[in-house]
Structure formats: C-alpha cells, structure tokens
Design an enzyme around this catalytic site. Structure first.
Site, short mmCIF file in Angstrom:
data_model
loop_
_atom_site.label_atom_id
_atom_site.label_comp_id
_atom_site.label_asym_id
_atom_site.label_seq_id
_atom_site.Cartn_x
_atom_site.Cartn_y
_atom_site.Cartn_z
N HIS A 28 6.77 13.24 11.44
CA HIS A 28 8.04 12.50 11.91
C HIS A 28 7.94 11.11 11.58
O HIS A 28 9.10 10.66 11.39
CB HIS A 28 8.04 12.62 13.22
N CYS A 60 3.20 9.80 5.88
CA CYS A 60 3.20 9.77 7.39
C CYS A 60 3.25 8.26 7.98
O CYS A 60 3.61 7.31 6.98
CB CYS A 60 1.89 10.31 7.94
N GLY A 61 2.97 7.73 9.02
CA GLY A 61 3.01 6.54 9.37
C GLY A 61 2.42 5.55 8.46
O GLY A 61 2.88 4.42 7.86
N GLY A 74 -0.04 6.85 6.07
CA GLY A 74 -0.25 7.58 4.93
C GLY A 74 -1.94 8.03 4.74
O GLY A 74 -2.10 8.61 4.08
N GLY A 132 -3.68 9.80 7.67
CA GLY A 132 -4.00 11.17 8.35
C GLY A 132 -3.42 12.28 7.55
O GLY A 132 -4.18 13.18 7.03
N HIS A 181 -7.30 7.13 -13.78
CA HIS A 181 -8.97 7.10 -13.43
C HIS A 181 -9.32 8.43 -12.83
O HIS A 181 -10.41 8.85 -12.85
CB HIS A 181 -9.49 5.92 -13.20
N ARG A 203 -14.65 9.47 -20.01
CA ARG A 203 -15.66 9.12 -18.96
C ARG A 203 -15.14 9.43 -17.69
O ARG A 203 -15.75 9.93 -16.69
CB ARG A 203 -16.01 7.71 -19.16
#
Ligand code: RB5
Length: 143
Positions: free
Chosen positions: A9, A65-66, A68, A70, A98, A132
């Site tokens: 939400h 999300c609020g 980022g 969770g 990377h 690498r």
C-alpha cells in the site's frame, strides 16, 4: 523488456506511476498489485515479483514499499533473485554493472517520482560487466 512490478500500500501510487511510464516507453509490464491503497503485507508482493523474475518469463523486477527494505528482502529470498535496494543513481548503476541485480527495490517514502524514474531507467539500461564480477556473483548462493 518484460518487467514484473509489485508494491504494498505504501508503494501503490509510485508503482502505478512507474507502470504507466514503463508502458509508455514500450516495455511489457506485468503489474502484480497491490491494486489499492488498502493495507497489505509486502512479503506477498515481493515474492510474487521475485518468482516471475526467477521463472525467466520476465527480464527484470521492480518492487516498491515505504522504505524499499521489506519488499526487497522478500523478493531477494526467491532463489535466483538478486534484489538491490536503491535510492540513488550510483547504486542503480552498480547494482547492474557489478552485481547483476535482476530486481530493484524502491522506497516510496524515500525517493520521489523523479528520482524513482531515473533509478529505474538506469537499472534497465545498464549491462552487467561480467569478468571478475561474474565470479563474485557466482559465489552468491543460498546457504
Ligand atoms: C508499511 O507501513 C511499511 O512498513 C512498508 O511499506 C515497508 O516500508 C516495509 O519495509
């Protein structure tokens, strides 16, 4: 590109904005919800996006999300997903160059629409450098 996107939400409005914008520039977007501002649990949407990316049916995922955090943690629990939680452009570029991240997580309470748009643009446009970095990414695996 085919892109799966999902939000809780708190990320609903930014997610909708990004869906519209990505479609407008020609991406094929799977909007996995949420579909309103009613309170929901972010792990369900992070997992749903992660599973679509891991299936190989879509190229990249975007989760919101609020913070980022969770939803990004949840997406990254799906085997084969490398989810980067990003709030600035250097991180967006490095996550691809990377780390070969295949999902980007955004915090709608951290970044505005403009920064979010640019993060997603950079995330989609940047190639993995390989070399690498491929060896190191290959060592990232579930324990
Ligand atoms: C919802 O209030 C908030 O906790 C959620 O959107 C997210 O920020 C969690 O990590």
């Amino acid at each position: 590109m085919k892109i799966a996107i999902g939000a809780d939400h708190a990320g609903f409005e930014l997610k909708n904005h990004l869906v519209e914008r990505l479609r407008a520039v020609g991406h094929e977007v799977e909007d996995l919800g949420t579909d309103s501002g009613a309170s929901v649990d972010y792990p369900e949407f992070g997992r749903a996006v992660g599973e679509r990316v891991a299936s190989g049916d879509v190229d990249r995922g975007v989760v919101v999300c609020g913070s980022g955090l969770g939803i990004g943690i949840a997406a990254g629990k799906v085997a084969g997903v490398r989810c980067a939680m990003v709030s600035e452009l250097y991180g967006a570029r490095m996550a691809r160059a990377h780390n070969d991240a295949n999902v980007v997580a955004l915090g709608a309470r951290i970044v505005g629409q403009g920064v979010a748009e640019e993060i997603v643009d950079v995330f989609l446009a940047t190639s993995f450098e390989g070399g690498r970095h491929a060896r190191r990414v290959g060592k990232i695996e579930p324990t």
